[in-house]
Design a protein around this motif. Sequence first.
Motif, PDB file in Angstrom:
ATOM      1  N   ASN A  26      37.855  36.836  35.500  1.00 41.68           N
ATOM      2  CA  ASN A  26      37.340  35.573  36.028  1.00 41.68           C
ATOM      3  C   ASN A  26      35.969  35.357  35.413  1.00 41.68           C
ATOM      4  N   LEU A  27      35.892  34.474  34.418  1.00 44.30           N
ATOM      5  CA  LEU A  27      34.652  34.314  33.651  1.00 44.30           C
ATOM      6  C   LEU A  27      33.545  33.652  34.460  1.00 44.30           C
ATOM      7  N   ALA A  28      33.897  32.932  35.493  1.00 41.55           N
ATOM      8  CA  ALA A  28      32.860  32.329  36.326  1.00 41.55           C
ATOM      9  C   ALA A  28      32.049  33.385  37.058  1.00 41.55           C
ATOM     10  N   GLU A  29      32.667  34.526  37.307  1.00 35.01           N
ATOM     11  CA  GLU A  29      32.002  35.604  38.027  1.00 35.01           C
ATOM     12  C   GLU A  29      31.678  36.799  37.154  1.00 35.01           C
ATOM     13  N   ASP A  30      32.272  36.865  35.962  1.00 33.25           N
ATOM     14  CA  ASP A  30      32.205  38.096  35.161  1.00 33.25           C
ATOM     15  C   ASP A  30      32.298  37.751  33.670  1.00 33.25           C
ATOM     16  N   GLU A  31      31.259  37.127  33.130  1.00 35.03           N
ATOM     17  CA  GLU A  31      31.317  36.731  31.726  1.00 35.03           C
ATOM     18  C   GLU A  31      31.253  37.931  30.786  1.00 35.03           C
ATOM     19  N   ALA A  32      30.787  39.073  31.279  1.00 39.85           N
ATOM     20  CA  ALA A  32      30.755  40.291  30.470  1.00 39.85           C
ATOM     21  C   ALA A  32      32.112  40.992  30.426  1.00 39.85           C
ATOM     22  N   GLU A  33      33.064  40.504  31.182  1.00 43.19           N
ATOM     23  CA  GLU A  33      34.435  41.035  31.199  1.00 43.19           C
ATOM     24  C   GLU A  33      34.463  42.543  31.483  1.00 43.19           C
ATOM     25  N   ILE A  34      33.870  42.878  32.619  1.00 44.63           N
ATOM     26  CA  ILE A  34      33.802  44.266  33.052  1.00 44.63           C
ATOM     27  C   ILE A  34      34.893  44.583  34.080  1.00 44.63           C
ATOM     28  N   ASN A  35      35.171  43.623  34.949  1.00 41.29           N
ATOM     29  CA  ASN A  35      36.073  43.853  36.076  1.00 41.29           C
ATOM     30  C   ASN A  35      37.463  43.281  35.774  1.00 41.29           C
ATOM     31  N   ASN A  36      38.368  44.116  35.308  1.00 40.59           N
ATOM     32  CA  ASN A  36      39.730  43.711  34.990  1.00 40.59           C
ATOM     33  C   ASN A  36      40.517  43.479  36.278  1.00 40.59           C
ATOM     34  N   LEU A  37      40.989  42.240  36.478  1.00 42.87           N
ATOM     35  CA  LEU A  37      41.640  41.844  37.720  1.00 42.87           C
ATOM     36  C   LEU A  37      43.158  41.722  37.581  1.00 42.87           C
ATOM     37  N   ALA A  38      43.721  42.256  36.506  1.00 46.29           N
ATOM     38  CA  ALA A  38      45.150  42.087  36.251  1.00 46.29           C
ATOM     39  C   ALA A  38      46.003  42.668  37.374  1.00 46.29           C
ATOM     40  N   THR A  39      45.653  43.822  37.865  1.00 47.39           N
ATOM     41  CA  THR A  39      46.429  44.450  38.933  1.00 47.39           C
ATOM     42  C   THR A  39      46.304  43.681  40.243  1.00 47.39           C
ATOM     43  N   ALA A  40      45.146  43.123  40.480  1.00 49.35           N
ATOM     44  CA  ALA A  40      44.908  42.398  41.733  1.00 49.35           C
ATOM     45  C   ALA A  40      45.577  41.032  41.752  1.00 49.35           C
ATOM     46  N   HIS A  41      45.854  40.451  40.579  1.00 49.00           N
ATOM     47  CA  HIS A  41      46.409  39.096  40.513  1.00 49.00           C
ATOM     48  C   HIS A  41      47.601  39.050  39.563  1.00 49.00           C
ATOM     49  N   PRO A  42      48.686  39.731  39.896  1.00 44.16           N
ATOM     50  CA  PRO A  42      49.839  39.759  38.987  1.00 44.16           C
ATOM     51  C   PRO A  42      50.459  38.389  38.755  1.00 44.16           C
ATOM     52  N   ASN A  43      50.405  37.493  39.742  1.00 40.69           N
ATOM     53  CA  ASN A  43      50.990  36.168  39.563  1.00 40.69           C
ATOM     54  C   ASN A  43      50.215  35.339  38.543  1.00 40.69           C
TER      55      ASN A  43
END
Length: 467
Positions: A410-427
Amino acid sequence: MKKTLNIISHKYPTLIVFIFGVFSYVYSQNQPNIIFILSDDAGYADFGFQGSKEFKTPNLDKLATQSIRFTQAYVSAAVCGPSRAGILTGKYQQRFGYEENNVPGYMSASGTIGDDMGLPLDQKLISEYLQEQGYKTALFGKWHMGNADRFHPTKRGFDIFYGFRGGARSYYEFDENNISSRKEDNMERGFGTFEESKQYLTDALANETVRFIEENKTQPFFVYLSFNAVHTPMEAQPKDLKKFPSLKGKRKILAAMALALDRACGKVIDKLDELELRENTIIVFTNDNGGPSDTNASLNKPLGGTKANHLEGGIRVPFLMSLPNQYLKNTVYEDPISTLDLFPTFYHLAGGDEKQIAGLDGVNLLPYVTGKNKSRPHETLYWKKEVRGAIRHHDWKLIRYPDRPAELYNLAEDEAEINNLATAHPNIVKELYKQFFEWEVSLERPRWMLKHQYEKDAIERLDKYRN
């Protein structure tokens, strides 16, 4: 530079009254001159107006106070040649098979090899469209759109060319002490007239641009000032190296090269002011891809990644746009844009109707920056190189890899792309995968490719410099 800037976006309706006046003014102007300045391999953070405390870029910092500064400007490719092909055509270069590989490539599906690889001749460039609008057109510097004669800039809409056909070369004159056997390194004036400059190349390109402006000041002109600075080889002038006593190694050389780049930009802008042309000139400054931190010590912070990968540090670039009469100066535009947007924006300012050109992926930015259109210029942006790819839809970004599961940010919250949210948002992963594939299957097959070793190198560079 001021610490407090105006902010332009659909979130700030209080600017609308002012903005509509600006919009009407810009659209009522006679054909403005267009100066497009493109640096090469610069780091996202390596300019004063981008927050650098180490590098000295006073002329570009001043331009930033006279410009709209775009905080989310993207290129269409993470390497030089394809990025420039996208700019010149206003289209995702993958649509005509010019994927994220430079020319000449390693393997060609069409049977062409070496210098015969280039920007396809069936693609009409912005320079050709501007010629038809009555502009005098010039390219100074790097071409990188094919070495064969049929791809030459003077056959692709540029009246004037002073530069070299390849992707990089020495900043100094070739002689018995500085030898190159590659013909694409030769400096040309026009078509096939070779003329080495005894000046440092960054200075020479600025001086040629200044001369062109002086000679064409009574007619509308389009200048594509295509610097090879600060691309390797790392060659700086001794006088500039002395300005950075606290820096060492590649970082010191890069700072000196960036200073020369800044001085060259200042020389061009000063000439416009001297000739009283500035009030009817649009100036755009940007970079062709993210900085390659491993080869030239560039910094892309706070973004992760580098040139040749699809993290933000590989594809998000500094971007300044100074409109005629410096309207909307010292402002910030926050929504994502693409360098694909330059083609339709320039063409519209020249008096053309960009909506009549089929196949453009870029949009005219003027309605967005002036507030007439309060939506985003792009809901979705795409990047692709062979198996690797990325899609940004609104603030969600999915990155596809050949050697690991996809990542979601989510670039609005994490432009450095540190927190991978793929597992949390599979849809969301599933939907973006589907959307990316629908775009991907609309593209042509790549006309040429590189050895797979280069893909491995790109992944290793990503892992080393991702944060």
